[in-house]
Design a protein around this motif. Structure first.
Motif, PDB file in Angstrom:
ATOM      1  N   UNK A 142     -68.868  33.405  19.083  1.00 42.48           N
ATOM      2  CA  UNK A 142     -69.269  31.995  19.207  1.00 42.48           C
ATOM      3  C   UNK A 142     -68.117  31.062  19.606  1.00 42.48           C
ATOM      4  N   UNK A 143     -66.970  31.621  19.916  1.00 39.90           N
ATOM      5  CA  UNK A 143     -65.854  30.816  20.458  1.00 39.90           C
ATOM      6  C   UNK A 143     -65.395  29.739  19.492  1.00 39.90           C
ATOM      7  N   UNK A 144     -65.314  28.503  19.997  1.00 42.72           N
ATOM      8  CA  UNK A 144     -64.803  27.441  19.112  1.00 42.72           C
ATOM      9  C   UNK A 144     -65.889  26.842  18.209  1.00 42.72           C
ATOM     10  N   UNK A 145     -67.099  27.432  18.263  1.00 44.55           N
ATOM     11  CA  UNK A 145     -68.126  27.080  17.278  1.00 44.55           C
ATOM     12  C   UNK A 145     -68.016  28.151  16.183  1.00 44.55           C
ATOM     13  N   UNK A 146     -67.904  27.740  14.934  1.00 45.63           N
ATOM     14  CA  UNK A 146     -67.763  28.716  13.858  1.00 45.63           C
ATOM     15  C   UNK A 146     -69.079  29.418  13.545  1.00 45.63           C
ATOM     16  N   UNK A 147     -68.970  30.629  13.019  1.00 50.57           N
ATOM     17  CA  UNK A 147     -70.172  31.352  12.615  1.00 50.57           C
ATOM     18  C   UNK A 147     -69.915  31.972  11.249  1.00 50.57           C
ATOM     19  N   UNK A 148     -70.882  31.817  10.365  1.00 50.10           N
ATOM     20  CA  UNK A 148     -70.709  32.255   8.985  1.00 50.10           C
ATOM     21  C   UNK A 148     -72.013  32.934   8.546  1.00 50.10           C
ATOM     22  N   UNK A 149     -71.926  34.012   7.769  1.00 51.58           N
ATOM     23  CA  UNK A 149     -73.151  34.730   7.373  1.00 51.58           C
ATOM     24  C   UNK A 149     -73.332  34.702   5.865  1.00 51.58           C
ATOM     25  N   UNK A 150     -74.492  34.275   5.418  1.00 53.40           N
ATOM     26  CA  UNK A 150     -74.730  34.326   3.967  1.00 53.40           C
ATOM     27  C   UNK A 150     -76.009  35.109   3.670  1.00 53.40           C
ATOM     28  N   UNK A 151     -75.893  36.027   2.737  1.00 49.54           N
ATOM     29  CA  UNK A 151     -77.070  36.726   2.229  1.00 49.54           C
ATOM     30  C   UNK A 151     -77.653  35.862   1.120  1.00 49.54           C
ATOM     31  N   UNK A 152     -78.949  35.616   1.209  1.00 52.11           N
ATOM     32  CA  UNK A 152     -79.610  34.764   0.214  1.00 52.11           C
ATOM     33  C   UNK A 152     -80.716  35.572  -0.429  1.00 52.11           C
ATOM     34  N   UNK A 153     -80.673  35.697  -1.739  1.00 54.40           N
ATOM     35  CA  UNK A 153     -81.705  36.493  -2.408  1.00 54.40           C
ATOM     36  C   UNK A 153     -82.426  35.685  -3.473  1.00 54.40           C
ATOM     37  N   UNK A 154     -83.680  36.054  -3.667  1.00 53.65           N
ATOM     38  CA  UNK A 154     -84.459  35.434  -4.742  1.00 53.65           C
ATOM     39  C   UNK A 154     -85.849  35.009  -4.318  1.00 53.65           C
TER      40      UNK A 154
END
Ligand code: 6PG
Length: 467
Positions: free
Chosen positions: A118-130
């Motif tokens: 994603x270059x200069x756009x940040x990318x972050x991954x979160x697992x969400x449970x429930x």
């Protein structure tokens, strides 16, 4: 306009619940959905109390304009291609330093790829449970990506996460797809927990001829003991629920073919990639696949018949509870072992105690035992969970019942693949002198692969194999 703290794309069940949770915690959230009708419906559902916290938008451009820069935007869209499509549509509207957060059940390899792309756009991954309830009132959140991105979203994610005795069930776990990887293992364990519970249900239903409500009462009793967990609790309710149409247990009219979206399967696949043994999870995944083959199972039943089913009092409900307890410990020991193996393989430096802590509340596999697991892993993160004194002691007591239950099931033709897999794992692990010397002999015989000698420690040894 541009004063929302965060944006959220995708107002399906989970996205809508998460947006409400964010708003409820005092943050302003701008939302957008592919269909505007859904956005309007959502705004109406949110009601006047949350209205001041939520900015519904009709175009992606409006969404971006509504968020304070540098922006953080959560994606809650179906995993796979829809995430790539959404990133492609969104990225050109963003500015350097903005951040996209994928909160879906992504494959961690996709998260690795996207983080790098994603270059200069940040990318972050979160697992969400429930599930929906968790997303609305406090999910368990497993975060992964750049630590700098984490610091941007830590406040919001901490506020919306589940709470275990004052400690939020959210943690930054490691770089790249570490969060999504841990969520995948969570789901593999979820499959195994569910399968082992289903196996004990089968033993009671087919082996003891108990009714669904009677079985529900047993689960309910187990929920006061070491097995206390969300999955046991809901299994009790599922078993006790009556069907209005038939006036009988609803469970009795549900087709015995389990669905799956794939994350449990990914656990088994990734475990093979990194040679991490998770046989209980693999058995659970295979059992789901087999459950879908209803026609084939009916054909085989017609061909071979069912085994002599009633257990004739061979095992007690107490022994079944103990067997499930042992199976659960063995399964979690494998799951945490897999996370440790991935941490080594990918250089992620994952904290196993943090993973256990994050799973104590909010997520589907939450259970009383996870608090003890967090303590045992903190005590010595390198030791296998099953060898931690508290769990070794329980296993020393309960493996006898596990053997008895699996033995009775085998003798009476009742399939218990996950429980028996746990037992085989236990027996394998406590056999210092295994049988792979035979495999090494075979490999050397047909392929000159060589073997190591026990007596003098020399390696690269070969036959002769002639008698
Ligand atoms: C959770 C669950 C959730 C998962 C469903 C369905 O942690 O909230 O794991 O993410 O999607 O449980 O999964 P399957 O369709 O694969 O059973």
């Amino acid at each position: 306009m541009s004063d929302a703290d965060i944006g959220l794309i995708g107002l399906g069940t989970m996205g809508a619940a998460l947006a409400l949770n964010i708003a409820d915690n005092g943050f302003e959230v701008a939302v957008w959905n592919r269909t505007t009708a859904r956005t309007q419906e959502f705004a109406k559902e949110a009601g006047p109390f949350l209205a001041s916290q939520i900015t519904p938008t009709e175009t992606l451009k409006d969404l971006v304009a509504a968020i304070r820069a540098p922006r953080a935007i959560i994606l809650m869209v179906p995993a796979g291609q829809p995430v790539d499509d959404q990133i492609a549509a969104l990225a050109p509207l963003l500015s350097p330093g903005d951040l996209i957060i994928d909160a879906g059940n992504a494959n961690f390899r996709d998260t690795n790829r996207r983080s790098a792309a994603t270059g200069n756009i940040g990318f972050f991954g979160i697992g969400v449970s429930g599930g929906e309830e968790g997303a609305r009132n406090g999910p368990s959140i497993m975060a992964g990506g750049d630590a700098a991105h984490w610091s941007r979203v830590e406040t919001i994610l901490t506020a919306i996460a589940a709470d275990f005795q004052g400690s939020p069930c959210v943690a930054y776990l490691g770089p790249e797809g570490a969060g999504h990887f841990v969520k995948t293992v969570h789901n593999g364990i979820e499959y195994a927990d569910m399968q082992m519970i289903a196996e004990t249900y089968g033993l009671m239903r087919d082996g003891m001829e108990m009714t669904a409500p009677e079985i529900g009462n047993v689960f309910s009793g187990w929920n006061d003991g070491p097995l206390k967990s969300y999955l046991i609790e809901i299994s009790a309710t599922v078993a006790r629920t009556q069907d209005a149409a038939t006036n009988g247990p609803l469970l009795d009219v549900i087709v015995d073919a389990a669905g799956q979206k794939g994350t449990g399967r990914w656990t088994a696949i990734e475990a093979q990639h990194i040679a991490a043994p998770v046989p209980v999870i693999e058995a659970a995944v295979a059992a789901r696949n087999l459950s879908a083959r209803r026609d084939a199972r009916a054909e085989m039943e017609a061909l071979f018949g069912t085994g002599p089913v009633p257990l004739n009092g061979d095992i007690t409900l107490d022994e079944m509870e103990q067997a499930l307890t042992a199976g659960k410990i063995l399964c979690y020991s494998q799951g945490f072992g897999m996370i440790a193996a991935a941490s080594n393989e990918f250089g992620w430096d994952l904290s196993l105690p943090d993973v256990a802590r994050v799973w104590r509340e909010g997520c589907i596999i939450r259970s009383a035992m996870l608090d003890d697991m967090a303590a045992a892993l903190s005590d010595d993160p390198k030791r296998a969970l099953m060898a931690a004194p508290v769990f070794a002691e329980i296993l020393a007591e309960t493996h006898v019942a596990l053997r008895k239950v699996v033995g009775a099931a085998v003798a009476h033709g009742i399939a218990v693949p996950a429980l028996s897999s746990g037992l085989a794992y236990f027996d394998t692990m406590r056999t210092a002198r295994g049988t792979a010397n035979m495999i090494q002999g075979q490999r050397d015989y047909f392929g000159l692969h060589g073997f190591e000698r026990l007596d003098d420690g020399s390696s690269g040894q070969h036959g002769p194999w002639a008698v």
